[in-house]
Design a protein around this motif. Sequence first.
Motif, PDB file in Angstrom:
ATOM      1  N   LEU A   1      29.986 116.413  57.560  1.00  0.00           N
ATOM      2  CA  LEU A   1      31.329 115.913  57.864  1.00  0.00           C
ATOM      3  C   LEU A   1      31.714 114.813  56.884  1.00  0.00           C
ATOM      4  CD1 LEU A   1      31.194 115.583  61.786  1.00  0.00           C
ATOM      5  CD2 LEU A   1      32.095 117.514  60.439  1.00  0.00           C
ATOM      6  N   ASN A   2      32.982 114.788  56.576  1.00  0.00           N
ATOM      7  CA  ASN A   2      33.579 113.773  55.715  1.00  0.00           C
ATOM      8  C   ASN A   2      33.799 112.505  56.551  1.00  0.00           C
ATOM      9  OD1 ASN A   2      35.199 112.454  53.830  1.00  0.00           O
ATOM     10  ND2 ASN A   2      37.002 113.750  54.198  1.00  0.00           N
ATOM     11  N   ILE A   3      33.243 111.385  56.102  1.00  0.00           N
ATOM     12  CA  ILE A   3      33.412 110.136  56.860  1.00  0.00           C
ATOM     13  C   ILE A   3      33.982 109.078  55.927  1.00  0.00           C
ATOM     14  CG2 ILE A   3      32.294 108.435  58.375  1.00  0.00           C
ATOM     15  CD1 ILE A   3      29.998 110.309  58.737  1.00  0.00           C
ATOM     16  N   ASN A   4      34.856 108.259  56.450  1.00  0.00           N
ATOM     17  CA  ASN A   4      35.398 107.156  55.668  1.00  0.00           C
ATOM     18  C   ASN A   4      34.243 106.281  55.142  1.00  0.00           C
ATOM     19  OD1 ASN A   4      36.324 104.182  55.614  1.00  0.00           O
ATOM     20  ND2 ASN A   4      38.182 105.380  55.382  1.00  0.00           N
ATOM     21  N   ALA A   5      34.271 105.994  53.846  1.00  0.00           N
ATOM     22  CA  ALA A   5      33.161 105.256  53.226  1.00  0.00           C
ATOM     23  C   ALA A   5      33.035 103.838  53.775  1.00  0.00           C
ATOM     24  CB  ALA A   5      33.344 105.213  51.711  1.00  0.00           C
ATOM     25  N   ASP A   6      34.157 103.220  54.130  1.00  0.00           N
ATOM     26  CA  ASP A   6      34.096 101.861  54.690  1.00  0.00           C
ATOM     27  C   ASP A   6      33.331 101.878  56.008  1.00  0.00           C
ATOM     28  OD1 ASP A   6      35.736 101.120  52.581  1.00  0.00           O
ATOM     29  OD2 ASP A   6      37.570 101.177  53.778  1.00  0.00           O
ATOM     30  N   THR A   7      33.604 102.904  56.817  1.00  0.00           N
ATOM     31  CA  THR A   7      32.934 103.033  58.112  1.00  0.00           C
ATOM     32  C   THR A   7      31.430 103.217  57.919  1.00  0.00           C
ATOM     33  OG1 THR A   7      34.930 104.128  58.902  1.00  0.00           O
ATOM     34  CG2 THR A   7      32.972 104.335  60.282  1.00  0.00           C
ATOM     35  N   VAL A   8      31.065 104.068  56.971  1.00  0.00           N
ATOM     36  CA  VAL A   8      29.630 104.286  56.719  1.00  0.00           C
ATOM     37  C   VAL A   8      28.969 102.973  56.270  1.00  0.00           C
ATOM     38  CG1 VAL A   8      27.956 105.470  55.232  1.00  0.00           C
ATOM     39  CG2 VAL A   8      29.863 106.746  56.233  1.00  0.00           C
ATOM     40  N   ALA A   9      29.626 102.260  55.359  1.00  0.00           N
ATOM     41  CA  ALA A   9      29.055 100.990  54.880  1.00  0.00           C
ATOM     42  C   ALA A   9      28.845 100.030  56.050  1.00  0.00           C
ATOM     43  CB  ALA A   9      29.972 100.366  53.833  1.00  0.00           C
ATOM     44  N   GLY A  10      29.845  99.930  56.918  1.00  0.00           N
ATOM     45  CA  GLY A  10      29.753  99.015  58.058  1.00  0.00           C
ATOM     46  C   GLY A  10      28.644  99.408  59.013  1.00  0.00           C
ATOM     47  N   GLU A  11      28.526 100.706  59.290  1.00  0.00           N
ATOM     48  CA  GLU A  11      27.513 101.159  60.250  1.00  0.00           C
ATOM     49  C   GLU A  11      26.100 101.041  59.663  1.00  0.00           C
ATOM     50  OE1 GLU A  11      28.111 101.783  63.480  1.00  0.00           O
ATOM     51  OE2 GLU A  11      30.191 101.258  63.028  1.00  0.00           O
ATOM     52  N   VAL A  12      25.974 101.276  58.353  1.00  0.00           N
ATOM     53  CA  VAL A  12      24.658 101.120  57.721  1.00  0.00           C
ATOM     54  C   VAL A  12      24.257  99.643  57.744  1.00  0.00           C
ATOM     55  CG1 VAL A  12      23.419 101.272  55.496  1.00  0.00           C
ATOM     56  CG2 VAL A  12      24.764 103.227  56.313  1.00  0.00           C
ATOM     57  N   ALA A  13      25.205  98.762  57.425  1.00  0.00           N
ATOM     58  CA  ALA A  13      24.912  97.321  57.453  1.00  0.00           C
ATOM     59  C   ALA A  13      24.521  96.889  58.862  1.00  0.00           C
ATOM     60  CB  ALA A  13      26.125  96.528  56.971  1.00  0.00           C
ATOM     61  N   ARG A  14      25.250  97.407  59.825  1.00  0.00           N
ATOM     62  CA  ARG A  14      24.982  97.070  61.227  1.00  0.00           C
ATOM     63  C   ARG A  14      23.573  97.534  61.631  1.00  0.00           C
ATOM     64  NH1 ARG A  14      28.138  96.433  66.279  1.00  0.00           N
ATOM     65  NH2 ARG A  14      26.944  97.528  67.857  1.00  0.00           N
ATOM     66  N   ALA A  15      23.219  98.742  61.206  1.00  0.00           N
ATOM     67  CA  ALA A  15      21.904  99.274  61.572  1.00  0.00           C
ATOM     68  C   ALA A  15      20.774  98.533  60.856  1.00  0.00           C
ATOM     69  CB  ALA A  15      21.839 100.766  61.247  1.00  0.00           C
ATOM     70  N   LEU A  16      21.040  98.073  59.621  1.00  0.00           N
ATOM     71  CA  LEU A  16      20.007  97.331  58.898  1.00  0.00           C
ATOM     72  C   LEU A  16      19.845  95.925  59.462  1.00  0.00           C
ATOM     73  CD1 LEU A  16      20.822  98.473  55.248  1.00  0.00           C
ATOM     74  CD2 LEU A  16      18.654  98.881  56.442  1.00  0.00           C
ATOM     75  N   GLY A  17      20.874  95.466  60.168  1.00  0.00           N
ATOM     76  CA  GLY A  17      20.792  94.167  60.821  1.00  0.00           C
ATOM     77  C   GLY A  17      21.166  93.039  59.889  1.00  0.00           C
ATOM     78  N   VAL A  18      20.740  91.841  60.238  1.00  0.00           N
ATOM     79  CA  VAL A  18      21.188  90.627  59.538  1.00  0.00           C
ATOM     80  C   VAL A  18      21.105  90.782  58.023  1.00  0.00           C
ATOM     81  CG1 VAL A  18      20.854  88.154  59.344  1.00  0.00           C
ATOM     82  CG2 VAL A  18      20.341  89.306  61.481  1.00  0.00           C
ATOM     83  N   GLY A  19      22.148  90.419  57.357  1.00  0.00           N
ATOM     84  CA  GLY A  19      22.247  90.556  55.910  1.00  0.00           C
ATOM     85  C   GLY A  19      23.702  90.416  55.538  1.00  0.00           C
ATOM     86  N   GLN A  20      24.091  91.037  54.432  1.00  0.00           N
ATOM     87  CA  GLN A  20      25.485  90.912  54.012  1.00  0.00           C
ATOM     88  C   GLN A  20      26.127  92.275  53.814  1.00  0.00           C
ATOM     89  OE1 GLN A  20      24.842  88.249  50.644  1.00  0.00           O
ATOM     90  NE2 GLN A  20      26.007  86.693  51.735  1.00  0.00           N
ATOM     91  N   LEU A  21      27.425  92.292  54.001  1.00  0.00           N
ATOM     92  CA  LEU A  21      28.222  93.496  53.780  1.00  0.00           C
ATOM     93  C   LEU A  21      29.385  93.071  52.892  1.00  0.00           C
ATOM     94  CD1 LEU A  21      29.266  96.392  54.418  1.00  0.00           C
ATOM     95  CD2 LEU A  21      30.295  95.448  56.500  1.00  0.00           C
ATOM     96  N   ILE A  22      29.488  93.681  51.722  1.00  0.00           N
ATOM     97  CA  ILE A  22      30.537  93.282  50.776  1.00  0.00           C
ATOM     98  C   ILE A  22      31.389  94.494  50.411  1.00  0.00           C
ATOM     99  CG2 ILE A  22      31.002  92.287  48.501  1.00  0.00           C
ATOM    100  CD1 ILE A  22      28.211  90.943  48.658  1.00  0.00           C
TER     101      ILE A  22
END
Length: 257
Positions: free
Chosen positions: A156-177
């Motif tokens: 499925l095609n997913i918005n890249a911003d959403t994927v970045a946010g969910e990956v950052a969330r799953a990796l936990g504390v850190g940064q999302l730019i």
Amino acid sequence: MTSTAPATVIKIGGSTLGSEDTSLHDVVALQRAGARPVVVHGGGAMISDWLKRLEIPSEFIDGLRSTNAQAINVVVGVLRGVVNTQLVGEIGAIGGRAVGLSGLDGGTVSARRYDDRLGYVGEVTAVDTTLVTALLDAGLIPVIAPIGLEAPAQPLNINADTVAGEVARALGVGQLIFLTDVDGLMDASGTVLADLDAERARALRAEGTIGGGMIPKVDACFRAAEVGVAAFIANGTIPHTVQRIVSGEDVGTRIRG
Ligand SMILES: Nc1ncnc2c1ncn2[C@@H]1O[C@H](COP(=O)(O)OP(=O)(O)OP(=O)(O)O)[C@@H](O)[C@H]1O
Ligand SMILES: [Mg+2]
């Protein structure tokens, strides 16, 4: 050399790809300095270009591309084949070691269809960070194309911003730019906001000041901020933006979760 530092997820916008962009240099420099960068990329402009060339219709509904059975093949081909490969090559050319993957690889991003009008567009249902963490542990830079897997076997095609946010969330504390083509989130007068909290975001959205491609970024920032990720929206066409953010300078818009 491996590092146990928290991850830095960097979303590179399709709109800045291929321009005089130093984002990838920043990513490689970060890794050399002991950080753990993860790249997520878009590619909307190139997908539009290929759909047009192949005469496959696609329209935007609420800022998201409706994706039919023909279009999903083009989306997968362009994101995973062209854009991802190009980024991995460019990182290699400047001395980094990257591995390209999509959300399907290693079961990283699970997704499901959620709107008949959008077709093969997914929302993220789960992120498994096993593969991404293994790559980081091996000193490699994961470069993720925003495609998710709907079980048993449908990409499925997913918005890249959403994927970045969910990956950052799953990796936990850190940064999302989020690196984009504007200096940050702007108010109605065009002034870039140094900080954005949830209340202000709601107000700006209600008055229509946050629109188009900014909406999924802001949503992703607040989702990631919920678990303690520090999230930023900044200009990827200005040299050293990533390094400046990581070193604590006030660049672009910081989301206060
Ligand atoms: N309040 C706002 N402040 C700043 N930009 C805004 C705002 N509202 C909408 N935008 C638009 O959002 C755009 C950035 O999102 P866009 O989706 O176009 O790029 P991207 O996400 O970096 O790239 P891609 O979608 O190709 O991955 C800006 O160029 C601007 O036109
Ligand atoms: Mg966008």
